[in-house]
Design a protein around this motif. Structure first.
Motif, PDB file in Angstrom:
ATOM      1  N   SER A 106     -20.547   5.829 -10.452  1.00 51.62           N
ATOM      2  CA  SER A 106     -19.345   7.041 -10.625  1.00 51.62           C
ATOM      3  C   SER A 106     -19.097   7.384  -9.177  1.00 51.62           C
ATOM      4  N   ASN A 121     -13.386   6.396 -10.742  1.00 46.95           N
ATOM      5  CA  ASN A 121     -12.833   6.715 -12.137  1.00 46.95           C
ATOM      6  C   ASN A 121     -13.030   5.152 -12.923  1.00 46.95           C
ATOM      7  N   ASP A 158     -16.411   4.879 -13.035  1.00 45.24           N
ATOM      8  CA  ASP A 158     -16.828   5.635 -14.713  1.00 45.24           C
ATOM      9  C   ASP A 158     -16.900   4.284 -15.441  1.00 45.24           C
ATOM     10  N   ARG A 159     -15.436   4.069 -15.920  1.00 46.45           N
ATOM     11  CA  ARG A 159     -14.977   2.862 -17.182  1.00 46.45           C
ATOM     12  C   ARG A 159     -15.636   2.195 -16.716  1.00 46.45           C
ATOM     13  N   ARG A 196     -10.025  10.045  -7.348  1.00 49.58           N
ATOM     14  CA  ARG A 196     -11.609   9.724  -7.486  1.00 49.58           C
ATOM     15  C   ARG A 196     -11.234  11.497  -7.943  1.00 49.58           C
ATOM     16  N   GLU A 197     -10.877  11.710  -9.430  1.00 49.48           N
ATOM     17  CA  GLU A 197     -11.207  13.349  -9.750  1.00 49.48           C
ATOM     18  C   GLU A 197     -12.417  13.746  -9.611  1.00 49.48           C
TER      19      GLU A 197
END
Length: 471
Positions: free
Chosen positions: A58, A61, A64-65, A367-368
């Protein structure tokens, strides 16, 4: 219990897929050995399996995908399989994970060593499929113990987990928690097992390797470290007691281990006492990966990196004082939020000054969940341009460093076979992690061969002429 559930109890195949860092790779190896010990047969991830375990990442982003894509791919390969999502993506995207119908079981960080029990509980018709602890409150380091590494000559060993740094671009402290170190006696026992299995080189790795052992120190020290993570101050006494050095010295005493390599280091750990002591350990590999991230002080401050470019350079000079031609590698982020053209030029000039052997260049990726995600962003095309400029410098530095090895006597650990122009070679790496080829005649995997570096065999591989007494 349904026939389908009964059938699942007797399943025997499991497939793994790993995304992300070397720590994840180590943990996957450990989970695989636990599953094999429980009677499961490991198959390639592309094959149909009864259980799929995806060790997720992670860090961005995009990671994550990719984690989601691999979970969905596993479900498509076998609709009846048990699909397990483990690791950092699980920690950072709990709500999305709960809604994802392709996932049967979720396993957070610090629970991976319970993978067999977790799957057994799920099979025993229990409703619980969520195995996540509060990683930010956990103080114990998850213990594994591996005796082999699949398809590798060198053995990676996870010695710590978690990070207290809170860089403004990084989600890792929230997905891996605070610093937690493995007990030295457990690490040494693992190293002894690997040595008895024939491994000659070990690589120490962790989420923030330089912090190994800080959680063993006195309460006042830990309180000071906790305070420093909340400020932008620099800790002048970052290395008051170096447990990492102590660990390396003890591993060097293990019979059969001939090389000790370390993963990425925090620049602030580079103090004279630390480097001088490392130089006295003949098994230590002088390959230092120091994560710079930027050569511009303004950008470093915005990143919440707790050093300046000049302090970083002082560390580089210390390393070169005590080691002859050490390999110094780094990471650089280009296009960090707010990085102006002038800031980039300052960073570029610093990279040219240091002359790294290798520079891993990353255009900044949002990166959220981090502070940097809400800062003014740099145009994507500009980030790509800056990355290309640094890459040209990187390629030139790599060739120069390799060229300097020619005519020197060195040694290589034989790892993989390689054929060129009808000749068979072994390839491997020197202690400085320079890739070398040597004619295969009479050699075997895991041999350590000494010889003179003759010339470039390819653009990125040097040719070694082995000494006669190696035959």
């Amino acid at each position: 219990m349904t026939f389908e559930k009964l059938e699942r109890i007797f399943m025997k195949t499991v497939a793994f897929h790993t995304l992300g860092c070397k720590v994840n790779t180590y943990e996957t190896e450990a989970m695989q050995q636990l599953m094999e010990a429980a009677g499961y047969k490991c198959v390639d991830f592309g094959e149909k399996a009864d259980v799929y375990i995806i060790n997720t990442c992670s860090v961005t982003n995009i990671a994550d995908r990719k984690s989601r894509q691999m979970l969905h791919r596993a479900r498509k390969m076998n609709e009846d399989a048990i699909v397990v999502a483990a690791g950092c993506y699980v920690e950072s995207a709990k709500e999305k994970i709960d809604e994802d119908l392709s996932i049967d079981i979720i396993v957070g960080n610090n629970n991976k060593n319970e993978i067999v029990n977790i799957i057994n509980e799920y099979l025993q018709d229990k409703n619980e499929n969520r195995f996540i602890i509060d990683i930010n409150k956990n103080t114990e380091c998850e213990e594994f113990n591996i005796s082999k590494i699949n398809d590798h000559t060198r053995a990676f060993i996870k010695v710590q987990d978690g990070c207290n740094q809170f860089c403004s671009y990084c989600i890792i402290p929230f997905t891996r928690g605070r610093v937690r170190s493995r007990k030295m006696e457990n690490i040494i026992e693992e190293v002894k097992k690997l040595a008895s299995s024939g491994y000659k080189e070990v690589v120490l790795t962790g989420i923030h390797l330089s912090s190994y052992g800080v959680d063993f120190l006195d309460e006042s020290y830990n309180k000071r470290m906790e305070l420093l993570t909340q400020t932008e101050e620099s800790d002048e006494e970052f290395v008051t007691k170096n447990e990492l050095l102590n660990l390396i010295e003890n591993i060097a005493k293990v019979d059969g281990i001939e090389r000790i390599r370390i993963g990425s280091l925090e620049p602030r750990i580079i103090k004279e006492g630390f480097i001088k002591s490392l130089s006295e350990i003949n098994k230590f590999c002088p390959h230092f990966h120091l994560s710079l991230q930027s050569g511009c002080d303004k950008t470093l401050k915005s990143m919440n990196r707790k050093y300046t470019a000049s302090e970083f350079y002082e560390g580089v000079e210390l390393i070169r004082k005590y080691f002859d031609s050490p390999a110094i590698t780094t990471d650089i982020i280009v296009g960090f939020p707010g990085e102006s053209e002038r800031d980039f030029e300052e960073s570029k000039a610093f990279v040219e000054k240091v002359k790294f052997y290798e520079t891993h260049i990353f255009p900044y990726s949002v990166r959220e969940g981090t502070k940097a995600a809400h800062m003014p962003q740099v145009d994507g095309n500009e980030k790509a341009k800056r990355a290309n400029i640094l890459n040209e410098i990187n390629l030139a530095n790599q060739r120069e460093f390799r060229s300097q090895r020619i005519t020197k006597v060195d040694e290589v650990l034989c790892e993989e076979t390689f054929t060129l122009d009808g000749k068979e070679y072994y390839t491997g790496y020197t202690k400085e992690y320079v890739k070398i080829a040597v004619l295969k005649d009479g050699l075997n995997t895991n041999d350590i061969i000494k010889g003179k570096i003759a010339r470039f065999l390819t653009d990125d591989i040097l040719l070694m002429e082995k000494e006669q007494n190696n035959v």
